[in-house]
Design an enzyme around this catalytic site. Structure first.
Site, PDB file in Angstrom:
ATOM      1  N   LYS A   5      41.519  25.435  41.427  1.00 26.64           N
ATOM      2  CA  LYS A   5      42.502  26.002  40.150  1.00 26.64           C
ATOM      3  C   LYS A   5      43.797  25.079  40.075  1.00 26.64           C
ATOM      4  CE  LYS A   5      40.441  29.684  38.776  1.00 26.64           C
ATOM      5  NZ  LYS A   5      39.617  29.545  37.545  1.00 26.64           N
ATOM      6  N   TYR A  55      38.543  27.538  46.737  1.00 22.42           N
ATOM      7  CA  TYR A  55      38.970  28.214  45.198  1.00 22.42           C
ATOM      8  C   TYR A  55      40.188  27.786  44.726  1.00 22.42           C
ATOM      9  CZ  TYR A  55      39.855  31.712  41.761  1.00 22.42           C
ATOM     10  OH  TYR A  55      40.353  32.475  40.736  1.00 22.42           O
ATOM     11  N   SER A  60      45.561  31.024  38.406  1.00 25.67           N
ATOM     12  CA  SER A  60      45.625  32.494  39.358  1.00 25.67           C
ATOM     13  C   SER A  60      46.783  32.272  40.163  1.00 25.67           C
ATOM     14  CB  SER A  60      44.420  32.110  40.482  1.00 25.67           C
ATOM     15  OG  SER A  60      44.555  33.066  41.572  1.00 25.67           O
TER      16      SER A  60
HETATM   17  P1  NAD Z   1      33.444  36.527  36.745  1.00 26.48           P
HETATM   18  O1  NAD Z   1      32.552  35.762  37.757  1.00 26.48           O
HETATM   19  O2  NAD Z   1      33.211  37.971  36.522  1.00 26.48           O
HETATM   20  O3  NAD Z   1      33.061  35.629  35.343  1.00 26.48           O
HETATM   21  C1  NAD Z   1      33.100  34.259  35.502  1.00 26.48           C
HETATM   22  C2  NAD Z   1      31.671  33.876  34.630  1.00 26.48           C
HETATM   23  O4  NAD Z   1      31.549  32.536  34.354  1.00 26.48           O
HETATM   24  C3  NAD Z   1      30.341  34.669  35.140  1.00 26.48           C
HETATM   25  O5  NAD Z   1      29.999  35.027  33.843  1.00 26.48           O
HETATM   26  C4  NAD Z   1      29.636  33.451  35.479  1.00 26.48           C
HETATM   27  O6  NAD Z   1      28.409  33.535  35.432  1.00 26.48           O
HETATM   28  C5  NAD Z   1      30.108  32.424  34.771  1.00 26.48           C
HETATM   29  N1  NAD Z   1      30.106  30.792  35.078  1.00 26.48           N
HETATM   30  C6  NAD Z   1      30.338  30.205  36.429  1.00 26.48           C
HETATM   31  N2  NAD Z   1      29.890  29.044  36.603  1.00 26.48           N
HETATM   32  C7  NAD Z   1      29.629  28.565  35.258  1.00 26.48           C
HETATM   33  C8  NAD Z   1      29.086  27.641  34.698  1.00 26.48           C
HETATM   34  N3  NAD Z   1      28.995  26.636  35.285  1.00 26.48           N
HETATM   35  N4  NAD Z   1      28.670  27.485  33.353  1.00 26.48           N
HETATM   36  C9  NAD Z   1      28.642  28.559  32.654  1.00 26.48           C
HETATM   37  N5  NAD Z   1      29.065  29.841  33.311  1.00 26.48           N
HETATM   38  C10 NAD Z   1      29.595  29.840  34.515  1.00 26.48           C
HETATM   39  O7  NAD Z   1      34.929  36.220  36.823  1.00 26.48           O
HETATM   40  P2  NAD Z   1      36.193  36.911  36.364  1.00 26.48           P
HETATM   41  O8  NAD Z   1      36.777  37.930  37.183  1.00 26.48           O
HETATM   42  O9  NAD Z   1      35.880  37.406  35.204  1.00 26.48           O
HETATM   43  O10 NAD Z   1      37.250  35.609  36.401  1.00 26.48           O
HETATM   44  C11 NAD Z   1      37.258  34.717  35.241  1.00 26.48           C
HETATM   45  C12 NAD Z   1      38.124  33.495  35.563  1.00 26.48           C
HETATM   46  O11 NAD Z   1      39.435  33.999  35.798  1.00 26.48           O
HETATM   47  C13 NAD Z   1      37.463  32.653  36.690  1.00 26.48           C
HETATM   48  O12 NAD Z   1      37.996  31.402  36.456  1.00 26.48           O
HETATM   49  C14 NAD Z   1      38.320  33.093  37.846  1.00 26.48           C
HETATM   50  O13 NAD Z   1      38.602  32.202  38.841  1.00 26.48           O
HETATM   51  C15 NAD Z   1      39.723  33.270  37.166  1.00 26.48           C
HETATM   52  N6  NAD Z   1      40.449  34.173  37.877  1.00 26.48           N
HETATM   53  C16 NAD Z   1      40.184  35.606  38.249  1.00 26.48           C
HETATM   54  C17 NAD Z   1      40.813  36.527  39.104  1.00 26.48           C
HETATM   55  C18 NAD Z   1      39.958  37.738  39.614  1.00 26.48           C
HETATM   56  O14 NAD Z   1      40.696  38.464  40.322  1.00 26.48           O
HETATM   57  N7  NAD Z   1      39.084  38.380  38.885  1.00 26.48           N
HETATM   58  C19 NAD Z   1      42.055  36.235  39.220  1.00 26.48           C
HETATM   59  C20 NAD Z   1      42.522  34.905  39.277  1.00 26.48           C
HETATM   60  C21 NAD Z   1      41.777  34.111  38.236  1.00 26.48           C
HETATM   61  N1  UFG Z   2      42.401  44.684  51.157  1.00 25.20           N
HETATM   62  C1  UFG Z   2      42.321  45.883  52.086  1.00 25.20           C
HETATM   63  N2  UFG Z   2      41.180  46.154  52.224  1.00 25.20           N
HETATM   64  C2  UFG Z   2      40.109  45.760  51.246  1.00 25.20           C
HETATM   65  C3  UFG Z   2      40.355  44.625  50.398  1.00 25.20           C
HETATM   66  C4  UFG Z   2      41.524  44.236  50.294  1.00 25.20           C
HETATM   67  O1  UFG Z   2      43.128  46.367  52.625  1.00 25.20           O
HETATM   68  O2  UFG Z   2      38.717  45.995  51.430  1.00 25.20           O
HETATM   69  C5  UFG Z   2      43.985  44.260  50.788  1.00 25.20           C
HETATM   70  C6  UFG Z   2      44.157  42.836  50.905  1.00 25.20           C
HETATM   71  O3  UFG Z   2      44.597  42.681  52.485  1.00 25.20           O
HETATM   72  C7  UFG Z   2      45.393  42.500  50.058  1.00 25.20           C
HETATM   73  C8  UFG Z   2      45.105  43.516  49.011  1.00 25.20           C
HETATM   74  O4  UFG Z   2      44.345  44.583  49.483  1.00 25.20           O
HETATM   75  O5  UFG Z   2      46.833  43.079  50.854  1.00 25.20           O
HETATM   76  C9  UFG Z   2      44.545  43.015  47.753  1.00 25.20           C
HETATM   77  O6  UFG Z   2      43.259  42.110  48.239  1.00 25.20           O
HETATM   78  P1  UFG Z   2      42.348  41.776  46.930  1.00 25.20           P
HETATM   79  O7  UFG Z   2      41.528  40.956  47.662  1.00 25.20           O
HETATM   80  O8  UFG Z   2      42.098  42.642  46.281  1.00 25.20           O
HETATM   81  O9  UFG Z   2      43.164  40.672  46.254  1.00 25.20           O
HETATM   82  P2  UFG Z   2      43.833  39.293  46.689  1.00 25.20           P
HETATM   83  O10 UFG Z   2      45.266  39.329  46.411  1.00 25.20           O
HETATM   84  O11 UFG Z   2      43.820  38.829  48.230  1.00 25.20           O
HETATM   85  O12 UFG Z   2      43.294  38.081  45.625  1.00 25.20           O
HETATM   86  C10 UFG Z   2      42.848  38.150  44.425  1.00 25.20           C
HETATM   87  C11 UFG Z   2      41.609  37.451  44.204  1.00 25.20           C
HETATM   88  C12 UFG Z   2      42.166  35.918  44.430  1.00 25.20           C
HETATM   89  C13 UFG Z   2      43.372  35.535  43.595  1.00 25.20           C
HETATM   90  C14 UFG Z   2      44.572  36.381  43.856  1.00 25.20           C
HETATM   91  C15 UFG Z   2      45.792  36.175  42.851  1.00 25.20           C
HETATM   92  O13 UFG Z   2      40.694  37.825  44.989  1.00 25.20           O
HETATM   93  O14 UFG Z   2      41.018  35.289  43.806  1.00 25.20           O
HETATM   94  O15 UFG Z   2      44.170  37.765  43.702  1.00 25.20           O
HETATM   95  O16 UFG Z   2      45.101  36.200  41.523  1.00 25.20           O
HETATM   96  F1  UFG Z   2      43.646  34.242  43.933  1.00 25.20           F
END
Ligand code: NAD
Ligand code: UFG
Length: 337
Positions: free
Chosen positions: A152, A148, A124
């Site tokens: 990572k 979190y 991330s």
């Molecule tokens: P998500 O929660 O939708 O998907 C993660 C999946 O992993 C879920 O289906 C959950 O049930 C499964 N899981 C969690 N722990 C497990 C375990 N111990 N064994 C088996 N399954 C397990 O999340 P996502 O948004 O699809 O994110 C996928 C990956 O990308 C994650 O590692 C997350 O940290 C990373 N990531 C997500 C974002 C974002 O904004 N969505 C940003 C940066 C990184």
């Molecule tokens: N924001 C608002 N109102 C809301 C939600 C968010 O104003 O209700 C703003 C936040 O302050 C920020 C922007 O919208 O300025 C984006 O916020 P998000 O929560 O959508 O995303 P972040 O950038 O804070 O974080 C996300 C994931 C993290 C990840 C990061 C970088 O939640 O897990 O992107 O990948 F680490």
């Protein structure tokens, strides 16, 4: 040979499965449904018309995981499984460390044992902490501000040490910026439980009438309009980056890091306006105090992914908003419908 997908039922995993199945790849999927529903996997089958093996397995159950890898001739892995909520990770750090780190250790041990030394890992942009400038390149200093993010960064370091100890490994670390949007079919999308933490799911629920108005967290940031700037990327573009990453991992060994973003920063108000334009729906909002831990600006320089992976984001911000809304319209209560 099959590719193991961990966390395939989740938001990014399900979209990635569609791209891999459409590309003719054989998949074996594990998920424990900690943050997802079986329905997502049925929808993946519906979209692609293709099948795959699924096991309801927790990565913490190493024996069960080993059986899956052993029985299926796995030769590589796309590792999505993990917990991902920043706020929750501050309240329950031990759970986050245990699930994300121990789960990954189990996975790597099993993959190594069965000589499946090829992994693409979901990292991330959070590993860049509060960057001193933007756009961010992969060589920026790394730091984190919450458990979190710490998981990572730790996993990135574990994977690097793993490769140093055994150079046969091929490791691709994808640092995602802000994934949003949904598959154009509207059959799969982001399905947050409870009140959404992230901007796009919240706006989408306002558009659908489930929430009254958006709270914009602060308008005194050092950005053009004072609201936070991020690099939003369509989840389908992000999914396709995994295909490019695995194709490269099949050719070379080593550890590589890639920013997966568009390279364009949008403020919260830009997103509100883009959403209104894409959907024709007004998004009421109010300015509220900053959310602790948020930073001014975060967007990628994605040139390395373009040069080495041959990957580039194709969708624009209106596509992302339109597809997010389409998913919401077709599934007002997410997969519960
Ligand atoms: P998500 O929660 O939708 O998907 C993660 C999946 O992993 C879920 O289906 C959950 O049930 C499964 N899981 C969690 N722990 C497990 C375990 N111990 N064994 C088996 N399954 C397990 O999340 P996502 O948004 O699809 O994110 C996928 C990956 O990308 C994650 O590692 C997350 O940290 C990373 N990531 C997500 C974002 C974002 O904004 N969505 C940003 C940066 C990184
Ligand atoms: N924001 C608002 N109102 C809301 C939600 C968010 O104003 O209700 C703003 C936040 O302050 C920020 C922007 O919208 O300025 C984006 O916020 P998000 O929560 O959508 O995303 P972040 O950038 O804070 O974080 C996300 C994931 C993290 C990840 C990061 C970088 O939640 O897990 O992107 O990948 F680490």
């Amino acid at each position: 040979m099959a590719i193991l997908i961990t966390g395939g039922a989740g938001y990014i995993g399900s979209h990635t499965m569609v791209e891999f199945l459409n590309a003719g790849r054989e998949l074996v999927v594990v998920d424990n449904f900690l943050n997802s529903k079986p329905c997502a996997l049925e929808r993946v089958k519906q979209i692609t018309g293709k099948d795959f093996k699924f096991y309801e397995v927790d990565l913490l159950d190493k024996e069960a995981l080993e059986r899956v890898v052993c029985e299926n001739g796995i030769d590589s892995c796309i590792h999505f499984a993990g917990l991902k909520a920043v706020g929750e990770s501050c309240q329950k750090p031990l759970w986050y460390y245990h699930n994300n780190i121990t789960g990954t250790l189990n996975l790597c041990e099993v993959l190594q044992k069965y000589n499946a030394k090829r992994i693409v890992f979901s990292s991330s942009a959070t590993v860049y902490g509060n960057p001193s400038s933007v756009p961010i390149t992969e060589d920026f200093p790394l730091s984190t501000t919450n458990p979190y993010g710490e998981t990572k960064l730790m996993i990135e370091r574990i994977l690097k040490d793993l490769h140093t100890s055994d150079p046969e490994w091929s490791i691709s670390i994808l640092r995602y910026f802000n994934p949003i949007g949904a598959h154009k079919s509207g059959l799969i999308g982001e399905d947050p439980q409870g009140i959404p933490n992230n901007l796009l799911p919240y706006i989408t629920q306002v558009a659908a009438g489930r929430r009254e108005r958006l709270s914009v967290f602060g308008n005194d940031y050092n950005t053009p309009d004072g609201t936070g700037v991020r690099d939003y990327i369509h989840v389908v573009d992000l999914a396709r980056a995994h295909l490019k990453a695995i194709e490269r991992a099949e050719k070379i060994t080593g550890v590589e890091h890639f920013n997966i973003g568009t390279g364009v920063g949008y403020s919260v108000l830009d997103i509100v306006h883009a959403y209104e334009k894409a959907t024709g729906i007004a998004i009421p909002y109010q300015i509220t105090p900053r959310r602790p831990g948020d930073i001014d600006e975060c967007y990628a320089n994605p040139a390395k992914a373009a040069e080495i992976l041959g990957w580039k984001a194709e969708y624009n911000i209106e596509d992302m908003c339109r597809d997010a809304y389409n998913w919401q319209l077709k599934n007002p209560r997410g997969y519960d419908d």
